[in-house]
Scaffold this active site. Structure first.
Site, short mmCIF file in Angstrom:
data_model
loop_
_atom_site.label_atom_id
_atom_site.label_comp_id
_atom_site.label_asym_id
_atom_site.label_seq_id
_atom_site.Cartn_x
_atom_site.Cartn_y
_atom_site.Cartn_z
N GLU A 158 -14.70 -5.52 1.56
CA GLU A 158 -14.09 -5.58 2.90
C GLU A 158 -15.15 -5.71 3.98
O GLU A 158 -16.14 -4.97 3.99
CB GLU A 158 -13.29 -4.30 3.12
CG GLU A 158 -12.71 -4.17 4.52
CD GLU A 158 -11.93 -2.87 4.68
OE1 GLU A 158 -10.96 -2.67 3.96
OE2 GLU A 158 -12.33 -2.05 5.54
N GLU A 182 -6.51 -8.00 5.88
CA GLU A 182 -6.07 -6.60 5.86
C GLU A 182 -5.86 -6.07 7.28
O GLU A 182 -6.61 -6.43 8.18
CB GLU A 182 -7.14 -5.72 5.19
CG GLU A 182 -7.63 -6.21 3.85
CD GLU A 182 -8.87 -5.44 3.42
OE1 GLU A 182 -9.07 -4.30 3.88
OE2 GLU A 182 -9.65 -5.97 2.62
N SER A 183 -4.87 -5.22 7.44
CA SER A 183 -4.54 -4.52 8.69
C SER A 183 -3.83 -5.42 9.70
O SER A 183 -4.19 -6.57 9.89
CB SER A 183 -5.79 -3.93 9.38
OG SER A 183 -6.39 -2.96 8.58
N ASN A 237 -10.94 -7.14 7.39
CA ASN A 237 -10.14 -6.10 8.03
C ASN A 237 -10.01 -6.45 9.52
O ASN A 237 -11.00 -6.53 10.23
CB ASN A 237 -10.81 -4.73 7.86
CG ASN A 237 -9.88 -3.59 8.22
OD1 ASN A 237 -9.00 -3.75 9.07
ND2 ASN A 237 -10.05 -2.45 7.59
N GLU A 265 0.80 -1.22 0.00
CA GLU A 265 0.00 0.00 0.00
C GLU A 265 0.84 1.27 0.00
O GLU A 265 1.92 1.33 0.57
CB GLU A 265 -0.91 0.01 1.23
CG GLU A 265 -1.98 1.08 1.22
CD GLU A 265 -3.17 0.69 2.08
OE1 GLU A 265 -4.15 0.17 1.53
OE2 GLU A 265 -3.11 0.89 3.30
N LYS A 317 0.41 4.87 1.48
CA LYS A 317 -0.42 5.60 2.43
C LYS A 317 0.43 6.61 3.16
O LYS A 317 1.40 6.25 3.82
CB LYS A 317 -1.06 4.60 3.41
CG LYS A 317 -1.85 5.24 4.51
CD LYS A 317 -2.85 4.28 5.16
CE LYS A 317 -2.23 3.10 5.84
NZ LYS A 317 -3.22 2.34 6.64
N LYS A 326 -8.02 2.53 -3.26
CA LYS A 326 -8.46 2.38 -1.86
C LYS A 326 -9.23 3.64 -1.50
O LYS A 326 -8.65 4.72 -1.35
CB LYS A 326 -7.23 2.19 -0.96
CG LYS A 326 -7.54 1.90 0.50
CD LYS A 326 -7.67 0.41 0.75
CE LYS A 326 -7.81 0.08 2.22
NZ LYS A 326 -6.55 0.15 2.96
#
Length: 260
Positions: free
Chosen positions: A165, A216-217, A186, A54, A56, A116
């Protein structure tokens, strides 16, 4: 109002304004609009690493992550590292991103790009296509089942992959439909920002095998990925772990090399 509610409320206003500034016809005339999108779903299905890296700059939970890098270098670095695709944050107010980041990443790379974003309107999907994205993200927490259906079907009609998601079983059960390609779990609770890989583990058996599973995360180590792979996860979205370094591409290269 929690942070997600605030972001979505602002997003509706932002989209209304963008629609006034750039008509749909102009988006459809973009030079990128007719390009054939490479499939992130296919890339993840055949990959040993499954990394979606990603870009970010900041986030509501971590504030500044990295403002010093240009997105072209990050995209080139991630692609050379062997990532399956790249996630590009395009929200400005909360994450410091923009659609221009997507455009610059597209100019610098050929692998699949995920826009995203907090999608609330089909107009944003047209933007994604016009600015070079290959995949869109839909967040079950902010959309009804009918909205997920109409937005995902519209994205598929444009040749885009769809990543949906979810954060819990309720969101997952309302969302499963044939117009999705990937189901992402997530691990971050959007109300408390706490992160737990148990979320991915607990929901894994509820996701039908027709979909590529993405976690994710909170994935910051090789161990975390190896812990999740037996649960059927083929995709792993990693952002802050690479972006907090001076060279995200080199960081991703090292990470993927050690994963194989």
């Amino acid at each position: 109002m929690n942070i997600l509610d605030k972001i979505v409320a602002d997003k509706y206003k932002e989209v209304a304004l963008r629609k006034q500034l750039i008509p749909v016809s102009q988006l459809e005339q973009s030079v990128l609009f007719d390009r054939k999108s490479p499939s992130l779903t296919a890339a993840l299905s055949t990959s040993n690493s499954g990394i979606i890296a990603e870009h970010k700059r900041r986030s509501p939970s971590k504030q500044v992550i990295n403002h010093n890098l240009n997105v072209q270098d990050v995209a080139t670095g991630y692609e050379n590292a062997g990532a399956c695709g790249m996630s590009v944050l395009t929200d400005g107010k909360y994450f410091g991103g923009s659609l221009d980041d997507l455009l610059l990443a597209r100019a610098a790379s050929t692998f699949p790009l995920l826009r995203k974003e907090f999608m609330v309107d089909a107009y944003q999907i047209l933007e994604a296509k016009a600015y070079g994205a290959d995949v869109i993200l839909l967040i079950a927490a902010v959309l009804t089942r009918d909205e997920i259906k109409s937005l995902s079907e519209f994205a598929k009609s444009l040749g885009l992959d769809v990543l949906l998601e979810v954060h819990n079983l309720e969101e997952l059960e309302k969302s499963i439909m044939p117009s999705l390609d990937m189901l992402g779990v997530n691990n971050r609770n959007l109300k408390t920002f706490e992160v737990s890989l148990e979320t991915s583990k607990n929901l894994s058996t509820k996701i039908p095998d027709d979909f590529v599973k993405v976690s994710e995360s909170g994935i910051s180590s090789i161990d975390a990925i190896q812990e999740l792979q037996p649960y059927g996860y083929k995709g792993f979205l990693i952002g802050e772990n690479f972006m907090k370094t001076d060279n995200p591409g080199a960081s991703a290269t090292e990470f993927i090399k050690n994963l194989r």
